[in-house]
Each structure stands twice: as C-alpha cells, then as structure tokens.
Design a protein around this motif. Structure first.
Motif, PDB file in Angstrom:
ATOM      1  N   THR A  35       1.273  -1.135  -0.067  1.00 43.22           N
ATOM      2  CA  THR A  35      -0.435   0.261  -0.487  1.00 43.22           C
ATOM      3  C   THR A  35       1.171   1.119  -0.063  1.00 43.22           C
ATOM      4  N   THR A  52      -3.380   0.083  -2.795  1.00 41.29           N
ATOM      5  CA  THR A  52      -3.305  -1.002  -2.881  1.00 41.29           C
ATOM      6  C   THR A  52      -3.110  -2.183  -3.897  1.00 41.29           C
ATOM      7  N   ALA A  68      -3.621  -3.503   5.257  1.00 46.08           N
ATOM      8  CA  ALA A  68      -4.088  -2.007   6.021  1.00 46.08           C
ATOM      9  C   ALA A  68      -3.782  -1.704   7.740  1.00 46.08           C
ATOM     10  N   CYS A  86      -6.986   5.784  -1.324  1.00 49.42           N
ATOM     11  CA  CYS A  86      -6.839   4.208  -1.998  1.00 49.42           C
ATOM     12  C   CYS A  86      -8.580   3.713  -1.803  1.00 49.42           C
TER      13      CYS A  86
END
Length: 120
Positions: A35, A52, A68, A86
């Motif tokens: 990411t 990501t 995440a 994102c």
C-alpha cells in the motif's frame, strides 16, 4: 508429521518501507503486495494512502486486510492522521471504526482523481 503444505507453512510478513513510501507484504524475500502512501508536505502529520494491491496468486487469504491493519495501526500509533484516497483503504476504515479518531475525509472527487492516476 503434519500434513501442512509448504504454502500453509510459509509466513507472510508485513513491513514498513519508508524509503519507498509504502508498507509491504512479503513472502520471504519476495514483495507480494503493498500500500503506497504520500505525505502532502514535509513535517505534516497526515498520511495519504493512494493505492493498494496484492499479487493475484495470494488473493483470497485476507492479506490485503492484514496489510491495511498493519499500516493504519502504524500511522495511528505515531500520532499521524489518515487520509484514505485508495478505495481499498477507504472501504477498510468504513468497516473498522477504531481509526475514526485519526481519519480525515477526502474532498469530493479527490479519491476518484487519485485512483484514475493509478489505473493508467
């Protein structure tokens, strides 16, 4: 002896790669996902997540979620704020309210503009 396969035995790790402005999923020495973030200005306390992705060969294993959570926990613990441009990170924080206190909402159209940049 265990019937565990080599794929089940491997340990997928997550690490911060600040020199590359991203958090990475790693399978041994191979980077299998990441990411990407950026900082708007030096010294600013806001971390902007822009993209990501996880290698298709690793899909369906919950690894994007692991990535995440690691990234967002790291940002939160450092006292910085999160701006989720994102789509994956934005969806993640909508479901995980433990980040609400450090979450900034993107301006209208800001996330779509950033996603268009990455999908080229």
């Amino acid at each position: 002896m265990s019937n565990e396969t080599a794929a089940e035995a491997r340990e997928i790790t997550v690490a911060h790669a600040p020199e590359r402005h991203r958090y990475e999923l790693r399978d041994g020495d191979a980077t299998i996902g990441f990411t990407i973030y950026r900082r708007l200005q030096p010294g600013q306390d806001q971390v902007v997540f822009v993209h990501t992705e996880v290698d298709d060969a690793y899909s369906g294993q919950g690894l994007a979620s692991k990535l995440a959570r690691f990234a967002l926990d790291d940002v939160k613990s450092s006292g910085r704020r999160i701006l989720p441009l994102c789509p994956y990170i934005a969806a993640f924080v909508r479901k995980h309210h433990e980040y609400d206190d450090v979450l900034d909402v993107p301006a209208q159209g800001e996330a779509e503009t950033e996603e268009a940049r990455w999908s080229k």
